[in-house]
Design a protein around this motif. Sequence first.
Motif, mmCIF file in Angstrom:
data_model
loop_
_atom_site.group_PDB
_atom_site.id
_atom_site.type_symbol
_atom_site.label_atom_id
_atom_site.label_comp_id
_atom_site.label_asym_id
_atom_site.label_seq_id
_atom_site.Cartn_x
_atom_site.Cartn_y
_atom_site.Cartn_z
ATOM 1 N N ARG A 81 2.050 -5.506 -96.366
ATOM 2 C CA ARG A 81 2.473 -4.775 -97.659
ATOM 3 C C ARG A 81 3.943 -4.602 -97.588
ATOM 4 O O ARG A 81 4.582 -4.761 -98.613
ATOM 5 N N GLY A 82 4.475 -4.396 -96.366
ATOM 6 C CA GLY A 82 6.070 -4.245 -96.279
ATOM 7 C C GLY A 82 6.540 -5.659 -96.598
ATOM 8 O O GLY A 82 7.587 -5.889 -97.201
ATOM 9 N N ALA A 83 6.022 -6.586 -96.136
ATOM 10 C CA ALA A 83 6.579 -8.197 -96.290
ATOM 11 C C ALA A 83 6.728 -8.547 -97.968
ATOM 12 O O ALA A 83 7.432 -9.128 -98.260
ATOM 13 N N ALA A 84 5.524 -8.042 -98.576
ATOM 14 C CA ALA A 84 5.502 -8.374 -99.710
ATOM 15 C C ALA A 84 6.536 -7.644 -100.883
ATOM 16 O O ALA A 84 7.176 -8.377 -101.901
ATOM 17 N N LEU A 85 6.847 -6.267 -100.230
ATOM 18 C CA LEU A 85 8.100 -5.789 -100.995
ATOM 19 C C LEU A 85 9.396 -6.335 -100.749
ATOM 20 O O LEU A 85 10.159 -6.056 -101.607
ATOM 21 N N LEU A 86 9.487 -6.823 -99.594
ATOM 22 C CA LEU A 86 10.925 -7.168 -99.221
ATOM 23 C C LEU A 86 11.289 -8.156 -100.199
ATOM 24 O O LEU A 86 12.584 -8.553 -100.309
ATOM 25 N N VAL A 87 10.524 -8.914 -100.939
ATOM 26 C CA VAL A 87 10.809 -10.376 -101.440
ATOM 27 C C VAL A 87 11.189 -9.855 -103.119
ATOM 28 O O VAL A 87 11.750 -10.707 -103.915
ATOM 29 N N ARG A 88 10.814 -8.567 -103.527
ATOM 30 C CA ARG A 88 11.082 -8.102 -104.788
ATOM 31 C C ARG A 88 12.790 -7.841 -104.979
ATOM 32 O O ARG A 88 13.423 -7.510 -103.931
ATOM 33 N N PRO A 89 13.221 -7.961 -106.325
ATOM 34 C CA PRO A 89 14.658 -7.936 -106.322
ATOM 35 C C PRO A 89 15.012 -6.577 -106.496
ATOM 36 O O PRO A 89 16.370 -6.367 -106.152
ATOM 37 N N ARG A 90 14.533 -5.385 -106.729
ATOM 38 C CA ARG A 90 14.920 -3.903 -106.637
ATOM 39 C C ARG A 90 15.192 -3.557 -105.368
ATOM 40 O O ARG A 90 14.323 -3.693 -104.473
ATOM 41 N N VAL A 91 16.065 -2.935 -105.167
ATOM 42 C CA VAL A 91 16.666 -2.368 -104.183
ATOM 43 C C VAL A 91 15.695 -1.171 -103.510
ATOM 44 O O VAL A 91 15.154 -1.276 -102.186
ATOM 45 N N ALA A 92 15.049 -0.450 -104.310
ATOM 46 C CA ALA A 92 13.951 0.450 -103.887
ATOM 47 C C ALA A 92 12.817 -0.203 -103.161
ATOM 48 O O ALA A 92 12.323 0.265 -102.498
#
Length: 326
Positions: free
Chosen positions: A266-277
């Motif tokens: 789940r963390g890796a999936a969020l890392l590729v998103r553009p938002r800093v949050a």
Amino acid sequence: MTGSTPPPRVLVAVLTFRRVEELSRLLPVLVGQAESATAARARVLVVDNDPAGSAEPVVGAHVGDVRYVHEPRPGIAAGRNRALAEGAGCDAVVFVDDDEVPAPGWLDALVDAWTRWGCAGVAGPVVSTWEGTLDPWLEASGTFARPRRTTGSVLPGAATNNLLLDLRILRRTGTTFDDAFGLTGGSDTMLTRELVARGEQLRWCDEAEVLEAVPADRLTREFVLRRHLRTGTTWSRVHLALRRRGLPGGRTRTGLALRGAALIGRGAALLVRPRVADRSRGACRLASGAGVLLGAIGLRYTEYARPRTPGGQRRTSPTRWTSTSP
């Protein structure tokens, strides 16, 4: 509490390790609240975990009723257990960190809640403060935004940064802080979760507030990720320890490894998103998941290690990771 019932005896304990300035700010507040408490007969104890006894002059110079004890054995669990032992004649112990300052009415709020509910422990909120503007990445991580709950909420566990424990229940259950967590952190998590597993209850008092000034060296991404990694290993080690003792809430290594892997994904999936949050939360989840996984296979991160060479000099790069039987 009726007029014929004597107020409970409460020991307010602060553990300290080379924070003389912070302790100097804290002691007048603790003594003031202990002396003015209406809900308890309270006294203040300082447990100094520095082998050099650096806190003794601070306590000696303080005008007020403060008792000083020196606990040279390294590890926060040793200091916490010393506080329990020093509270032999008391009904409850209240723990507060040496870098915090309680808000007005803090002690009475904790004790009132405990006497009203009759539970094993009562925890309160820690409000973090810092100088300047917080980096958006750090703010999004949630590390410095401590949770607030409705007063009376039942808790699965708690930390000793703002916690009252019923000493009578600890004595009855034979529960103490586990030295296996002394240099890694997490002995408070272990003790409170063990109490809950044994059928005792912890509750929340949102009015019992303490303030924590976060130093600049903690307002970094490195600190945040290291803290998530460490708490992840602690999560695994606590659940494995509960399982070994045959208590509810314990988990197997396989179950913990799967949980760690899921957090990493789940963390890796969020890392590729553009938002800093999103990237911040992703990095923290990844670090937490790695910690859970590493703890499940028998590794621990000794965040509070004090390694020294045979000549007594501190090493510049202490070894933090060690293998253990979780």
